[in-house]
Design a protein around this motif. Structure first.
Motif, PDB file in Angstrom:
ATOM      1  N   ARG A 151      89.056  54.583  -1.127  1.00 25.74           N
ATOM      2  CA  ARG A 151      87.716  54.617  -0.560  1.00 25.74           C
ATOM      3  C   ARG A 151      86.673  54.823  -1.666  1.00 25.74           C
ATOM      4  O   ARG A 151      85.561  54.313  -1.593  1.00 25.74           O
ATOM      5  CB  ARG A 151      87.615  55.708   0.494  1.00 25.74           C
ATOM      6  CG  ARG A 151      88.573  55.461   1.669  1.00 25.74           C
ATOM      7  CD  ARG A 151      88.585  56.606   2.646  1.00 25.74           C
ATOM      8  NE  ARG A 151      87.393  56.621   3.473  1.00 25.74           N
ATOM      9  CZ  ARG A 151      87.176  57.512   4.454  1.00 25.74           C
ATOM     10  NH1 ARG A 151      88.086  58.431   4.703  1.00 25.74           N
ATOM     11  NH2 ARG A 151      86.082  57.473   5.156  1.00 25.74           N
TER      12      ARG A 151
ATOM     13  N   GLY B 203      86.321  51.508  -3.495  1.00 27.55           N
ATOM     14  CA  GLY B 203      85.743  50.458  -2.665  1.00 27.55           C
ATOM     15  C   GLY B 203      86.724  49.302  -2.554  1.00 27.55           C
ATOM     16  O   GLY B 203      86.499  48.214  -3.081  1.00 27.55           O
ATOM     17  N   TRP B 204      87.836  49.557  -1.864  1.00 26.54           N
ATOM     18  CA  TRP B 204      88.912  48.576  -1.790  1.00 26.54           C
ATOM     19  C   TRP B 204      88.464  47.277  -1.118  1.00 26.54           C
ATOM     20  O   TRP B 204      89.053  46.212  -1.344  1.00 26.54           O
ATOM     21  CB  TRP B 204      90.105  49.172  -1.038  1.00 26.54           C
ATOM     22  CG  TRP B 204      89.786  49.548   0.391  1.00 26.54           C
ATOM     23  CD1 TRP B 204      89.325  50.737   0.842  1.00 26.54           C
ATOM     24  CD2 TRP B 204      89.888  48.694   1.520  1.00 26.54           C
ATOM     25  NE1 TRP B 204      89.124  50.712   2.188  1.00 26.54           N
ATOM     26  CE2 TRP B 204      89.476  49.456   2.645  1.00 26.54           C
ATOM     27  CE3 TRP B 204      90.275  47.369   1.718  1.00 26.54           C
ATOM     28  CZ2 TRP B 204      89.452  48.930   3.943  1.00 26.54           C
ATOM     29  CZ3 TRP B 204      90.258  46.856   3.006  1.00 26.54           C
ATOM     30  CH2 TRP B 204      89.850  47.625   4.100  1.00 26.54           C
ATOM     31  N   GLU B 205      87.402  47.336  -0.303  1.00 33.59           N
ATOM     32  CA  GLU B 205      86.941  46.132   0.394  1.00 33.59           C
ATOM     33  C   GLU B 205      86.189  45.177  -0.531  1.00 33.59           C
ATOM     34  O   GLU B 205      86.043  44.000  -0.224  1.00 33.59           O
ATOM     35  CB  GLU B 205      86.034  46.530   1.567  1.00 33.59           C
ATOM     36  CG  GLU B 205      86.753  47.339   2.646  1.00 33.59           C
ATOM     37  CD  GLU B 205      85.781  47.892   3.669  1.00 33.59           C
ATOM     38  OE1 GLU B 205      84.790  48.525   3.228  1.00 33.59           O
ATOM     39  OE2 GLU B 205      85.987  47.678   4.867  1.00 33.59           O
ATOM     40  N   ASP B 206      85.727  45.712  -1.679  1.00 36.25           N
ATOM     41  CA  ASP B 206      84.874  44.902  -2.548  1.00 36.25           C
ATOM     42  C   ASP B 206      85.633  44.196  -3.658  1.00 36.25           C
ATOM     43  O   ASP B 206      85.102  43.245  -4.270  1.00 36.25           O
ATOM     44  CB  ASP B 206      83.800  45.800  -3.184  1.00 36.25           C
ATOM     45  CG  ASP B 206      82.932  46.468  -2.125  1.00 36.25           C
ATOM     46  OD1 ASP B 206      82.708  45.828  -1.076  1.00 36.25           O
ATOM     47  OD2 ASP B 206      82.518  47.620  -2.353  1.00 36.25           O
ATOM     48  N   ALA B 207      86.845  44.639  -3.942  1.00 35.61           N
ATOM     49  CA  ALA B 207      87.613  44.022  -5.031  1.00 35.61           C
ATOM     50  C   ALA B 207      89.098  44.150  -4.722  1.00 35.61           C
ATOM     51  O   ALA B 207      89.519  45.130  -4.096  1.00 35.61           O
ATOM     52  CB  ALA B 207      87.280  44.697  -6.359  1.00 35.61           C
TER      53      ALA B 207
ATOM     54  N   GLU C 121      82.629  59.308   5.753  1.00 35.09           N
ATOM     55  CA  GLU C 121      82.819  59.030   4.326  1.00 35.09           C
ATOM     56  C   GLU C 121      82.452  60.306   3.555  1.00 35.09           C
ATOM     57  O   GLU C 121      81.430  60.378   2.893  1.00 35.09           O
ATOM     58  CB  GLU C 121      81.919  57.857   3.898  1.00 35.09           C
ATOM     59  CG  GLU C 121      82.260  56.554   4.585  1.00 35.09           C
ATOM     60  CD  GLU C 121      83.568  55.970   4.063  1.00 35.09           C
ATOM     61  OE1 GLU C 121      84.024  56.392   2.984  1.00 35.09           O
ATOM     62  OE2 GLU C 121      84.127  55.101   4.739  1.00 35.09           O
TER      63      GLU C 121
END
Length: 355
Positions: free
Chosen positions: A267, A270-274, A307
């Motif tokens: 988290r 930012g696992w969603e971004d890369a 978060e």
């Protein structure tokens, strides 16, 4: 030692009462006739000849004829050797009795209560020696030094070792050199704590702090009971305390022993971004067999939406979903049931820099 005590000791070493009394009397007399030995020892005259012959067969004395049967004590070296050998056998027997009573064989699914800390740490040492994947340890600096050789061997085998060292409030912090080669991460708890050793998520060795009112230990060879000790270790002996040694260094790879620690960093990154590549070592929840997969993180499922700064929660199901060569694989933590894999060692092998 008084004569009476010496006689009793010789009886305990294997001589009969008459033999012991006759031998002690002959030690005092030096050389004497059988009649004089009988008078000095209190052995009945009709029995003294058989007693002396038996002592001669044991090499305690020698007899000879000089108008009548006479006897003299041999050099005590033979007797001393015999007594020392008997003492060694008794000591060995005592140790074996203690070991069999204190260290019952732990069968799968078994648990034992023991009363000596020595038993607890010896079993911990055996668990560490046999470990293949993971060791979690809470200990004092003194006991860490004792276990250090076994821990170094485990590290050399590729076992993931983490140590929480606890010290008394007035005790100096542990020397960081103590951790070199014995673990991949160490934390310091400046507060007395129990001894806990967990190996491969199935074996546990536990003992209260020596100053505790309750003085007993627990040995476990069972995943379910070990799970309880794991949560105690995680919440009380590990998570709240500062890391004082980290052998992994900066950068990749980054290894985790709990999926919740992994999720915290996922988290933060930012696992969603890369794309983040994760290697998971653990067990297939359907077959129970060991399994290792490498895939890209495609989802992180947690029971909390906040978060927060830590991103760390203790309760509820936490799952990391991977894309493994086009196939969906779900990864859970210790005790995972609905996921595909129970992860025991989770390693980020490729990711953008962690701020």
């Amino acid at each position: 030692m008084e004569t009476e005590s010496l006689v009793e000791t010789l009886e305990a070493a294997g001589l009969s009462p008459y033999q012991a009394e006759a031998y002690v009397a002959l030690l005092e007399l030096g050389t004497a006739s059988a009649t004089d030995v009988a008078d000095a020892s209190g052995v009945p005259a009709p029995r003294i000849y058989d007693v002396l012959r038996t002592l001669e067969e044991l090499d305690y004395i020698e007899t000879y004829e000089a108008e009548s049967l006479r006897a003299r004590a041999h050099s005590p070296s033979v007797v001393l050797d015999d007594l020392r050998n008997r003492a060694e056998r008794l000591e060995s027997a005592a140790e074996e009795v203690e070991q069999r009573w204190e260290q019952p064989e732990l069968e799968a699914g078994g648990a034992s209560i023991v009363t000596r800390f020595r038993t607890v740490i010896e079993r911990a040492e055996a668990f560490i020696t046999d470990a293949n994947h993971q060791i979690l340890l809470s200990t004092t600096t003194g006991n860490l030094r004792r276990l250090a050789p076994s821990l170094r061997d485990a590290v050399d085998r590729g076992v993931s070792v983490r140590v929480s060292v606890h010290t008394d409030e007035d005790e100096a912090p542990p020397d960081l050199d103590l951790f070199e080669g014995t673990c991949i991460e160490a934390r310091h708890r400046p507060l007395a704590a129990p001894f806990v050793a967990l190996a491969d998520r199935r074996q546990a060795s536990f003992a209260h702090h020596p100053d505790s009112y309750d003085r007993y230990g627990v040995l476990v060879n069972d995943r379910t009971h070990t799970y309880v000790f794991y949560w105690y270790f995680l919440t009380t002996l590990w998570e709240p305390w500062e890391t004082v040694y980290d052998a992994t260094g900066e950068g990749l790879p980054i290894e985790y022993f709990d999926v919740r620690h992994l999720v915290r960093d996922l988290r933060a990154i930012g696992w969603e971004d890369a794309p983040i590549t994760l290697r998971v070592e653990g067990y297939d929840t359907k077959t129970g067999e060991e399994s290792t997969v490498v895939g890209t993180v495609v989802d992180v499922r947690v029971p909390f939406a906040s978060e927060s700064d830590t991103g760390y929660e203790l309760a509820g199901q936490v799952t990391v979903d991977l894309d493994v060569d086009g196939e969906h694989v779900s990864v859970g933590g210790w005790g995972a049931i609905v996921e595909d894999i129970e992860g025991t060692r989770l390693t980020i092998v490729d990711a953008p820099p962690l701020d």
